[in-house]
Design a protein around this motif. Structure first.
Motif, PDB file in Angstrom:
ATOM      1  N   ASN A 118       0.817  -1.219   0.000  1.00 45.69           N
ATOM      2  CA  ASN A 118       0.000   0.000   0.000  1.00 45.69           C
ATOM      3  C   ASN A 118       0.849   1.268   0.000  1.00 45.69           C
ATOM      4  N   ASP A 119       1.878   1.312   0.839  1.00 46.87           N
ATOM      5  CA  ASP A 119       2.681   2.536   0.938  1.00 46.87           C
ATOM      6  C   ASP A 119       3.421   2.835  -0.361  1.00 46.87           C
ATOM      7  N   ILE A 120       3.989   1.811  -0.977  1.00 45.50           N
ATOM      8  CA  ILE A 120       4.699   2.035  -2.246  1.00 45.50           C
ATOM      9  C   ILE A 120       3.718   2.441  -3.341  1.00 45.50           C
ATOM     10  N   THR A 121       2.510   1.873  -3.316  1.00 47.12           N
ATOM     11  CA  THR A 121       1.484   2.265  -4.296  1.00 47.12           C
ATOM     12  C   THR A 121       1.111   3.735  -4.131  1.00 47.12           C
ATOM     13  N   GLN A 122       0.986   4.202  -2.880  1.00 39.57           N
ATOM     14  CA  GLN A 122       0.682   5.614  -2.617  1.00 39.57           C
ATOM     15  C   GLN A 122       1.756   6.520  -3.225  1.00 39.57           C
ATOM     16  N   VAL A 123       3.013   6.178  -2.996  1.00 36.91           N
ATOM     17  CA  VAL A 123       4.119   6.981  -3.528  1.00 36.91           C
ATOM     18  C   VAL A 123       4.126   6.934  -5.054  1.00 36.91           C
ATOM     19  N   GLN A 124       3.848   5.767  -5.595  1.00 36.83           N
ATOM     20  CA  GLN A 124       3.835   5.593  -7.055  1.00 36.83           C
ATOM     21  C   GLN A 124       2.752   6.462  -7.702  1.00 36.83           C
ATOM     22  N   GLN A 125       1.564   6.486  -7.095  1.00 35.15           N
ATOM     23  CA  GLN A 125       0.464   7.299  -7.641  1.00 35.15           C
ATOM     24  C   GLN A 125       0.802   8.783  -7.613  1.00 35.15           C
ATOM     25  N   ALA A 303       6.136   7.431   2.281  1.00 40.69           N
ATOM     26  CA  ALA A 303       7.557   7.467   1.955  1.00 40.69           C
ATOM     27  C   ALA A 303       8.406   7.383   3.218  1.00 40.69           C
ATOM     28  N   GLY A 304       7.953   8.059   4.276  1.00 40.54           N
ATOM     29  CA  GLY A 304       8.664   8.007   5.552  1.00 40.54           C
ATOM     30  C   GLY A 304       8.690   6.596   6.122  1.00 40.54           C
ATOM     31  N   ARG A 305       7.560   5.895   5.995  1.00 44.17           N
ATOM     32  CA  ARG A 305       7.474   4.522   6.509  1.00 44.17           C
ATOM     33  C   ARG A 305       8.365   3.582   5.683  1.00 44.17           C
ATOM     34  N   ILE A 306       8.434   3.810   4.368  1.00 35.41           N
ATOM     35  CA  ILE A 306       9.298   2.982   3.513  1.00 35.41           C
ATOM     36  C   ILE A 306      10.766   3.261   3.845  1.00 35.41           C
ATOM     37  N   THR A 307      11.083   4.547   4.001  1.00 31.55           N
ATOM     38  CA  THR A 307      12.462   4.940   4.337  1.00 31.55           C
ATOM     39  C   THR A 307      12.880   4.351   5.679  1.00 31.55           C
ATOM     40  N   GLU A 308      11.939   4.312   6.615  1.00 34.26           N
ATOM     41  CA  GLU A 308      12.230   3.734   7.933  1.00 34.26           C
ATOM     42  C   GLU A 308      12.679   2.280   7.800  1.00 34.26           C
ATOM     43  N   VAL A 309      12.013   1.545   6.908  1.00 38.26           N
ATOM     44  CA  VAL A 309      12.393   0.141   6.683  1.00 38.26           C
ATOM     45  C   VAL A 309      13.776   0.066   6.032  1.00 38.26           C
ATOM     46  N   LEU A 310      14.002   0.912   5.005  1.00 38.27           N
ATOM     47  CA  LEU A 310      15.270   0.861   4.272  1.00 38.27           C
ATOM     48  C   LEU A 310      16.454   1.319   5.129  1.00 38.27           C
ATOM     49  N   GLU A 311      16.179   2.209   6.091  1.00 39.66           N
ATOM     50  CA  GLU A 311      17.260   2.705   6.950  1.00 39.66           C
ATOM     51  C   GLU A 311      17.485   1.833   8.181  1.00 39.66           C
ATOM     52  N   LEU A 312      16.579   0.895   8.397  1.00 40.58           N
ATOM     53  CA  LEU A 312      16.734  -0.005   9.540  1.00 40.58           C
ATOM     54  C   LEU A 312      17.805  -1.037   9.215  1.00 40.58           C
ATOM     55  N   THR A 313      18.873  -1.003   9.960  1.00 39.66           N
ATOM     56  CA  THR A 313      19.963  -1.953   9.712  1.00 39.66           C
ATOM     57  C   THR A 313      19.773  -3.190  10.576  1.00 39.66           C
ATOM     58  N   ALA A 314      20.075  -4.322  10.009  1.00 41.69           N
ATOM     59  CA  ALA A 314      19.922  -5.580  10.735  1.00 41.69           C
ATOM     60  C   ALA A 314      20.942  -5.663  11.871  1.00 41.69           C
ATOM     61  N   ASP A 315      20.479  -6.179  12.998  1.00 37.87           N
ATOM     62  CA  ASP A 315      21.391  -6.377  14.133  1.00 37.87           C
ATOM     63  C   ASP A 315      22.507  -7.347  13.776  1.00 37.87           C
ATOM     64  N   ILE A 316      22.159  -8.278  12.907  1.00 41.34           N
ATOM     65  CA  ILE A 316      23.126  -9.308  12.522  1.00 41.34           C
ATOM     66  C   ILE A 316      23.658  -8.992  11.131  1.00 41.34           C
ATOM     67  N   SER A 317      24.965  -8.865  11.016  1.00 37.87           N
ATOM     68  CA  SER A 317      25.581  -8.577   9.717  1.00 37.87           C
ATOM     69  C   SER A 317      26.826  -9.451   9.544  1.00 37.87           C
ATOM     70  N   ASP A 318      27.204  -9.624   8.303  1.00 37.86           N
ATOM     71  CA  ASP A 318      28.389 -10.441   8.010  1.00 37.86           C
ATOM     72  C   ASP A 318      29.658  -9.657   8.322  1.00 37.86           C
ATOM     73  N   PRO A 319      30.699 -10.330   8.804  1.00 35.89           N
ATOM     74  CA  PRO A 319      31.974  -9.642   9.084  1.00 35.89           C
ATOM     75  C   PRO A 319      32.649  -9.184   7.799  1.00 35.89           C
ATOM     76  N   LEU A 320      33.471  -8.147   7.904  1.00 31.54           N
ATOM     77  CA  LEU A 320      34.181  -7.635   6.726  1.00 31.54           C
ATOM     78  C   LEU A 320      35.204  -8.646   6.211  1.00 31.54           C
ATOM     79  N   ALA A 321      35.818  -9.371   7.124  1.00 34.65           N
ATOM     80  CA  ALA A 321      36.800 -10.401   6.737  1.00 34.65           C
ATOM     81  C   ALA A 321      36.339 -11.746   7.297  1.00 34.65           C
ATOM     82  N   PRO A 322      35.375 -12.380   6.635  1.00 31.85           N
ATOM     83  CA  PRO A 322      34.814 -13.632   7.168  1.00 31.85           C
ATOM     84  C   PRO A 322      35.829 -14.768   7.168  1.00 31.85           C
ATOM     85  N   LYS A 323      35.655 -15.684   8.099  1.00 26.98           N
ATOM     86  CA  LYS A 323      36.497 -16.863   8.199  1.00 26.98           C
ATOM     87  C   LYS A 323      35.702 -18.092   7.788  1.00 26.98           C
TER      88      LYS A 323
END
Length: 575
Positions: A118-125, A303-323
């Protein structure tokens, strides 16, 4: 809205083309009243029919050109907006796919669905409207004022009085509408949540005869959204009548004062007619602006609600130098692990330590709420631990990529989940390139072969959404087959045998023992009979290890385990 503008970059050229088309359309509409004034003043007043036909032909050409630009602009603006919406939905979906379970708990599944649809449809319209009106409205307004001044500067004083008042009304209504639009989107989330709970839990609702109660819950959420929508629509519905009142009063004033100026010889009839047309264009450009003010606040919220999702970073992320583990095959060590859910006062697990080795079966048992499922959710790193370490073949899982961790694990969740598609596709979900022979072998080990072959289309039989056309036991066996087909280093069965009868359970465990001989196996179970033969049994009680050992050893030394066994088995079965 600005933060989402980067998704328009792939359509920059097409957007520029739309703006050029709208610009040309606006110029054609601004030129038409001047041509009409010439026809009246130079053709009709002088009785020059040839001039009327000549300028009339020009008017037709200009109008046709404007119409062509308008059609093309509509087509390409819709194409830009659709592409923008497609890319944004894909980005939100892929971003959400990387969330840990914590982020899903934080935003809520129903809200994520609303934001992605719904939110993306609103922005699209609104984007379609902006592409058309963001050039046309100011150009028609400014151009109309310039052309009106060129026809009669003094008569424009009428517009100088009406336009500021009208702009003030639009701003006031827009400011009042913005909070209501924010409220509407939140209430839409609430309605989606009630609907989703009702549909997913329909069996429970009917079993407890709570249909009327659920209807009331839905009606309350629906009425709440409806009342807010009515308030918004009432507020915005007043805009058009106000616009029309100002438009008509302005037209009357122009005709009144214009008539006086014609009478005094300061203005011609054709110029007055053109002036009225320009006044209408100016007023209607403000109508366009007001329409944007109706749509933009709601789109801004979306748009604010969509941005909130896109700016939310996951607590769990891959290391820069994985083993990557150098050697071994599924040795798991859990060292002094403590975990608490976000916002919880007490930890769900405290100081958990044990090891799993290839070729051995580790079982976890405990009462409800003891932390069994929490523990198995830590192994694939669905949540991150608070303290301690979890090692796979000597490497901390926080130093490995999530893909690497999960590629080593065959996970069978507590609630068997199937996807719409064929049985073969559901089993192949565990290993994308699995051959037909591998699928059949996995199904055979999982004791699913008999009921699959009894179905009309065998492995090509369709599974409905959520696996609604198969029984609970059949769903569990297909979920187990899905894990088996990938032949992982570590198997995790989270209470995956609860829906099976004792005979099938026994046959499945016997087949699994031969199949998983080179892998580490972790079984969470409620039934003692499922884990009696495990190499080590871990007894959990209130998030802590109450005992580790084999069945007979724990039966003699561990009170918690003995109570669980006594509650399930008879004296003869215990031995």
């Amino acid at each position: 809205m600005k933060k989402l503008s980067k998704f328009l970059k792939p359509f920059a050229l097409m957007t520029a083309f739309v703006l050029v088309l709208v610009f040309l359309q606006s110029l054609s509409e601004l030129y038409l009243p001047t041509l009409m004034a010439d026809i009246v003043d130079k053709g009709v007043m002088n009785g020059d029919s040839a001039y009327v036909w000549k300028i009339g032909g020009y008017m037709l050409l200009v109008a046709a050109g404007g119409m062509a630009c308008s059609i093309a602009a509509s087509y390409y603006s819709a194409k830009v907006a659709s592409g923008f919406g497609k890319n944004l939905r894909s980005k939100v979906f892929s971003h959400v796919s990387g969330f840990s379970l914590h982020e899903f708990d934080q935003i809520g599944t129903s809200s994520l669905i609303t934001r992605t649809t719904n939110d993306i449809t609103q922005v699209q319209q609104v984007l379609v409207m902006m592409l058309r009106m963001m050039v046309m409205a100011p150009l028609m307004c400014i151009g109309g004022i310039i052309m009106a001044v060129s026809k009669d500067a003094k008569l424009t004083l009428v517009l100088a009085v009406s336009l500021p008042v009208l702009i003030l009304v639009i701003v006031i209504l827009a400011k009042k509408g913005l909070p209501l639009f924010k409220s509407m989107q939140k209430k839409l989330d609430g309605l989606n949540r009630v609907l989703r709970e009702n549909l997913t839990g329909i069996r429970v609702v009917r079993a407890f005869n709570r249909i009327e109660h659920e209807k009331k819950r839905f009606d309350v959420a629906n009425l709440d959204l409806t009342e807010t929508a009515i308030r918004v629509n009432k507020l915005m519905a007043t805009l058009m009548p106000i616009m029309m009142i100002f438009l008509n009063l302005t037209t009357v004033a122009i005709i009144w004062f214009g008539g006086i100026r014609i009478d005094h010889g300061h203005m011609q009839v054709g110029d007055l007619m053109a002036f009225i047309q320009y006044a209408m264009q100016i007023m209607f450009s403000l109508v366009m602006v007001s329409m944007m003010f109706v749509m933009i606040p709601r789109a801004a919220v979306s748009a604010g609600r969509i941005t909130e999702v896109l700016e939310l970073t996951a607590d769990i992320s891959d290391p820069l130098a994985p083993k990557q583990p150098e050697a071994g095959r599924g040795v798991v060590e859990i060292q002094d692990v403590t975990f608490r859910y976000p916002g919880a006062e007490l930890p769900a697990l405290s100081s958990i330590s044990f090891a799993m080795k290839p070729g051995e079966t580790t079982a976890i048992i405990g009462g409800t709420g003891s932390g069994k499922s929490t523990l198995v959710n830590l192994l694939p790193r669905f949540y991150d631990i608070e303290s301690g370490r979890i090692l796979i073949d000597g490497v901390d899982i926080r130093e490995m990529t999530q893909d690497d961790i999960r590629s080593r694990i065959g996970f069978v969740p507590q609630q068997a989940v199937l996807f719409s598609g064929t049985i073969a596709e559901n089993i192949r979900f565990g290993k994308e390139d699995a051959t037909d022979e591998e699928i059949r072998h996995a199904a055979k080990i999982a004791q699913a072969e008999d009921f699959i072959e009894a179905m009309p289309d065998g492995y090509d039989s369709i599974i409905f959404q959520g696996g609604s056309n198969v029984s609970g036991g059949q769903k569990q066996r297909l979920s187990i087959a899905r894990a088996l087909v990938r032949k992982p280093e570590i198997y995790v069965f989270d209470d995956s045998f609860s829906a099976l009868d004792f005979k099938t359970d026994a046959k499945l465990r016997a087949a699994l023992k031969a199949e998983t001989g080179d892998s580490s196996v972790l079984i969470v179970a409620q039934r003692v009979s499922t884990i009696m033969d495990a190499d080590q049994i871990i007894v959990l009680d209130e998030g802590k290890i109450a005992g580790i050992g084999k069945h007979r050893e724990l039966l003699e030394t561990n009170k918690v385990y003995r109570e669980i066994v006594m509650s399930q088995l008879s004296e003869e079965e215990i031995v």
